[in-house]
Design an enzyme around this catalytic site. Sequence first.
Site, short mmCIF file in Angstrom:
data_model
loop_
_atom_site.label_atom_id
_atom_site.label_comp_id
_atom_site.label_asym_id
_atom_site.label_seq_id
_atom_site.Cartn_x
_atom_site.Cartn_y
_atom_site.Cartn_z
N ARG A 80 45.59 12.59 4.09
CA ARG A 80 47.00 12.81 4.38
C ARG A 80 47.24 14.27 4.75
O ARG A 80 46.56 15.17 4.27
CB ARG A 80 47.87 12.45 3.18
CG ARG A 80 48.06 10.94 2.98
CD ARG A 80 48.98 10.65 1.81
NE ARG A 80 48.40 11.07 0.56
CZ ARG A 80 48.70 12.19 -0.08
NH1 ARG A 80 49.61 13.01 0.40
NH2 ARG A 80 48.10 12.50 -1.21
N TYR A 208 44.55 7.86 9.91
CA TYR A 208 43.99 7.74 8.57
C TYR A 208 45.01 7.42 7.48
O TYR A 208 46.07 8.06 7.42
CB TYR A 208 43.27 9.05 8.18
CG TYR A 208 42.22 8.82 7.11
CD1 TYR A 208 40.95 8.39 7.46
CD2 TYR A 208 42.51 8.99 5.77
CE1 TYR A 208 39.99 8.14 6.51
CE2 TYR A 208 41.55 8.75 4.80
CZ TYR A 208 40.28 8.32 5.18
OH TYR A 208 39.33 8.07 4.22
N LYS A 217 52.53 4.77 1.88
CA LYS A 217 53.30 5.90 1.36
C LYS A 217 54.61 6.11 2.13
O LYS A 217 55.64 6.43 1.54
CB LYS A 217 52.44 7.18 1.38
CG LYS A 217 51.19 7.09 0.47
CD LYS A 217 51.57 6.70 -0.90
CE LYS A 217 50.51 6.48 -1.95
NZ LYS A 217 49.22 7.01 -1.96
N HIS A 237 54.95 6.18 -7.53
CA HIS A 237 53.51 6.27 -7.28
C HIS A 237 52.77 5.89 -8.56
O HIS A 237 52.20 6.74 -9.23
CB HIS A 237 53.17 7.70 -6.85
CG HIS A 237 51.79 7.88 -6.31
ND1 HIS A 237 51.17 9.12 -6.29
CD2 HIS A 237 50.89 7.01 -5.77
CE1 HIS A 237 49.96 8.99 -5.75
NE2 HIS A 237 49.77 7.73 -5.44
N SER A 259 47.39 11.68 -6.60
CA SER A 259 46.34 11.10 -5.78
C SER A 259 44.95 11.51 -6.29
O SER A 259 44.73 12.68 -6.63
CB SER A 259 46.51 11.57 -4.33
OG SER A 259 47.78 11.17 -3.87
N CYS A 261 43.53 10.78 -9.07
CA CYS A 261 43.52 11.16 -10.49
C CYS A 261 43.39 9.95 -11.42
O CYS A 261 43.75 10.02 -12.59
CB CYS A 261 44.76 11.97 -10.83
SG CYS A 261 44.72 13.62 -10.10
N ASP A 286 48.61 1.46 -7.14
CA ASP A 286 49.07 2.69 -6.48
C ASP A 286 50.59 2.84 -6.45
O ASP A 286 51.09 3.95 -6.57
CB ASP A 286 48.53 2.74 -5.04
CG ASP A 286 48.58 4.13 -4.42
OD1 ASP A 286 48.13 5.10 -5.08
OD2 ASP A 286 49.08 4.27 -3.29
N ARG A 375 37.10 5.83 1.61
CA ARG A 375 37.93 4.79 0.98
C ARG A 375 37.38 3.40 1.23
O ARG A 375 36.67 3.16 2.21
CB ARG A 375 39.36 4.86 1.56
CG ARG A 375 40.09 6.17 1.30
CD ARG A 375 40.93 6.11 0.06
NE ARG A 375 41.45 7.41 -0.38
CZ ARG A 375 42.33 7.53 -1.37
NH1 ARG A 375 42.78 6.47 -2.00
NH2 ARG A 375 42.73 8.73 -1.74
P1 GTP Z 1 44.67 7.53 -4.97
O1 GTP Z 1 44.16 6.26 -4.35
O2 GTP Z 1 44.39 8.72 -4.13
O3 GTP Z 1 46.10 7.44 -5.33
O4 GTP Z 1 43.77 7.79 -6.29
P2 GTP Z 1 43.78 7.15 -7.76
O5 GTP Z 1 44.82 7.79 -8.59
O6 GTP Z 1 43.81 5.67 -7.67
O7 GTP Z 1 42.36 7.64 -8.34
P3 GTP Z 1 40.99 6.83 -8.61
O8 GTP Z 1 41.13 5.82 -9.70
O9 GTP Z 1 40.48 6.33 -7.31
O10 GTP Z 1 40.06 8.00 -9.14
C1 GTP Z 1 39.82 9.18 -8.40
C2 GTP Z 1 38.57 9.88 -8.87
O11 GTP Z 1 38.70 10.21 -10.26
C3 GTP Z 1 37.31 9.00 -8.76
O12 GTP Z 1 36.25 9.78 -8.28
C4 GTP Z 1 37.07 8.55 -10.17
O13 GTP Z 1 35.70 8.30 -10.41
C5 GTP Z 1 37.63 9.68 -11.03
N1 GTP Z 1 38.19 9.20 -12.32
C6 GTP Z 1 39.01 8.15 -12.51
N2 GTP Z 1 39.30 7.96 -13.82
C7 GTP Z 1 38.65 8.93 -14.50
C8 GTP Z 1 38.56 9.28 -15.89
O14 GTP Z 1 39.14 8.64 -16.78
N3 GTP Z 1 37.80 10.38 -16.20
C9 GTP Z 1 37.15 11.10 -15.23
N4 GTP Z 1 36.44 12.15 -15.62
N5 GTP Z 1 37.21 10.80 -13.91
C10 GTP Z 1 37.95 9.73 -13.54
C1 SPV Z 2 46.99 8.81 -2.06
O1 SPV Z 2 46.67 9.84 -1.45
O2 SPV Z 2 47.75 8.83 -3.06
C2 SPV Z 2 46.44 7.51 -1.63
C3 SPV Z 2 45.69 7.46 -0.38
O3 SPV Z 2 46.66 6.50 -2.28
S1 SPV Z 2 46.73 7.41 1.03
O4 SPV Z 2 46.92 6.02 1.40
O5 SPV Z 2 46.07 8.15 2.09
O6 SPV Z 2 48.03 7.98 0.69
MN MN Z 3 47.89 7.02 -4.19
#
Ligand code: GTP
Ligand code: SPV
Ligand code: MN
Length: 590
Positions: A80, A208, A217, A237, A259, A261, A286, A375
């Site tokens: 983004r 993207y 979003k 979110h 994002s 996290c 999400d 992704r």
């Molecule tokens: P968006 O799709 O961008 O909104 O991301 P998200 O909030 O869904 O995050 P996601 O669950 O994909 O995790 C993002 C990164 O953080 C990945 O590389 C995970 O492996 C890592 N991660 C997720 N949960 C944990 C956790 O509890 N501890 C740690 N250390 N890392 C984590």
């Molecule tokens: C985020 O960035 O919070 C995502 C990926 O979930 S995107 O669809 O690019 O916003």
């Molecule tokens: Mn997101």
Amino acid sequence: MATAVPLLIPLSQLSRAVTDWVESVRALTQPAGVRWCEGTEEEYGELTSKLIREGELVKLNAEHFPDCHLYRSSPSDVARVEHLTYICTNSREDAGPNNNWMDPKQARAKMRELFRGCMRGRTLYVIPYCMGPIASPLSRCGVEITDSAYVALNMMVMTRVGRPALERIARDGKFVRGLHSIGELDPNRRFIMHFPEELAIESFGSGYGGNALLGKKCHALRIASWQARSEGWLAEHMLIVGLESPEGETHYIACAFPSACGKTNLAMLIPPASLPGWKVFTVGDDIAWLHPGSDGRLWAINPEAGYFGVVPGTNPETNRNAYQMIRRETLFTNVALTADNQPWWEGLPTGAPVVDWQGRPYDASKGPAAHPNSRFTVTARRNPSYSPRAEDPRGVPISAIVFGGRRREVAPLVYEALSWRHGVLVGASVASETTAAAVGQVGVVRRDPMAMQPFCGYNFADYWRHWLTVGARLSRAPKIFHVNWFRRAPRGRFLWPGFGDNLRVLAWMLDRCSGRAGAAESAIGLLPRPEDLNTQGLDLGQQELRALLSVDPALWRKEVADIRTYLKTYGSRLPPELLGELEATERRLG
Ligand code: GTP
Ligand code: SPV
Ligand code: MN
């Protein structure tokens, strides 16, 4: 006797408002052809084959990854672009200091010039979609026009595309107009514009993720947050997950983390072996649309139908559900390849990269093999923990709201807000280290209120006021918590194991909701005492646990000062209640 084949009205004749709009866009952009998307499997197959023929998609190893494909985006188009994303409201103050603003007339004129003739020689795809279960009164519809078949494929997985959406639009008479073109993929001719007053989005120059899949979003957060304020609900979110305790009690919680996290991971977590009897059901990973119900509770639907998830770090140890889920019928973007054409990414315990995410021979000195924001796109139906309630038109009732951030220090593992009003301050004060999900520096702590800094379609001050108003309408409001899975030891390693073990923290929250668990008071809220968390089977020292649950008054006095400086940037629009709560925190810190 032969059965009569029902005569289908062509999609292009279902809604006059949509047809008129498509015609005006066609005249402006001059495509070679127009295709109305039905969202069927046949259509998905057809578009996939076309992209393979044109060399845009790679078919992956059919034995290990059946029906999976790889797409490589332009190397300067991988995340983004917050600095090129605008909210175009008539009054600048309505967009607020949290958004880039442009005058709507100026923005429309600028975009008109970019879109003029931009689809020559290309196909214009019309994608009617519904955000949320098609029969839910909480759902909302839109139409995306795009010249990218890859975007069309993603939208077919991420939303409910086709005839039922268009029929609903014809009945509702209202829809979000999303116009998208990849243009020349030139970062200098790239803009993501939102016109919330006109329920319209115009996106140019990127193909993207959140820049281009306009249902996600742009619609479901930026435009929807604006609609939600005027209609009395919240567009957030947040993941939504159902947790069934060993006693058979099910609670749903909604968690807002910035994002990359941990939302997708928490939404489908696998309980650790030492916590037998727990079951986890994913409703969404999400986005959540939250509505006050007539019973005084907050009800949530997931507007999406699939996941656009972070690939790196996904493995059988961290997230077995996700790892299983993406082994079939998955569209990968910007991952690496092994010698036998399997997808590869950092964090996989097996295999080795041979070709990197840009299609070059892999060379470790050139950075990671898979892009850090690579992704997967996959339908929610492939999730082993997909909740049947995700399709319920009423949504699910929410017992707890959880805010969180990625912070190596300051924020403890978990704390509970003292009230809804205090919880709104806790959400408004979230800070988190930036990640690869957006273009820019990674690892810098910034304020990301309610994980909505990049996504709130209006002035945050008005948004916090709206949160207070919604809370006042709830006689059975969810409890509000804050978590931080990312606290680090002085040497840099994570103190908390995270992933499945996060259930231990969620279990404490649910026990708090039912009045079963204890807590200790602190200046910032209520924390579990070490004995309040189930740490059975966990390899964690007493000293580490104490560090995770510690609140350092000196660090927090500085934090409160930072929060005040931040909140003051919203001037007189800021709800005074938030400063009141901040002052109370300061008094408790002494
Ligand atoms: P968006 O799709 O961008 O909104 O991301 P998200 O909030 O869904 O995050 P996601 O669950 O994909 O995790 C993002 C990164 O953080 C990945 O590389 C995970 O492996 C890592 N991660 C997720 N949960 C944990 C956790 O509890 N501890 C740690 N250390 N890392 C984590
Ligand atoms: C985020 O960035 O919070 C995502 C990926 O979930 S995107 O669809 O690019 O916003
Ligand atoms: Mn997101």
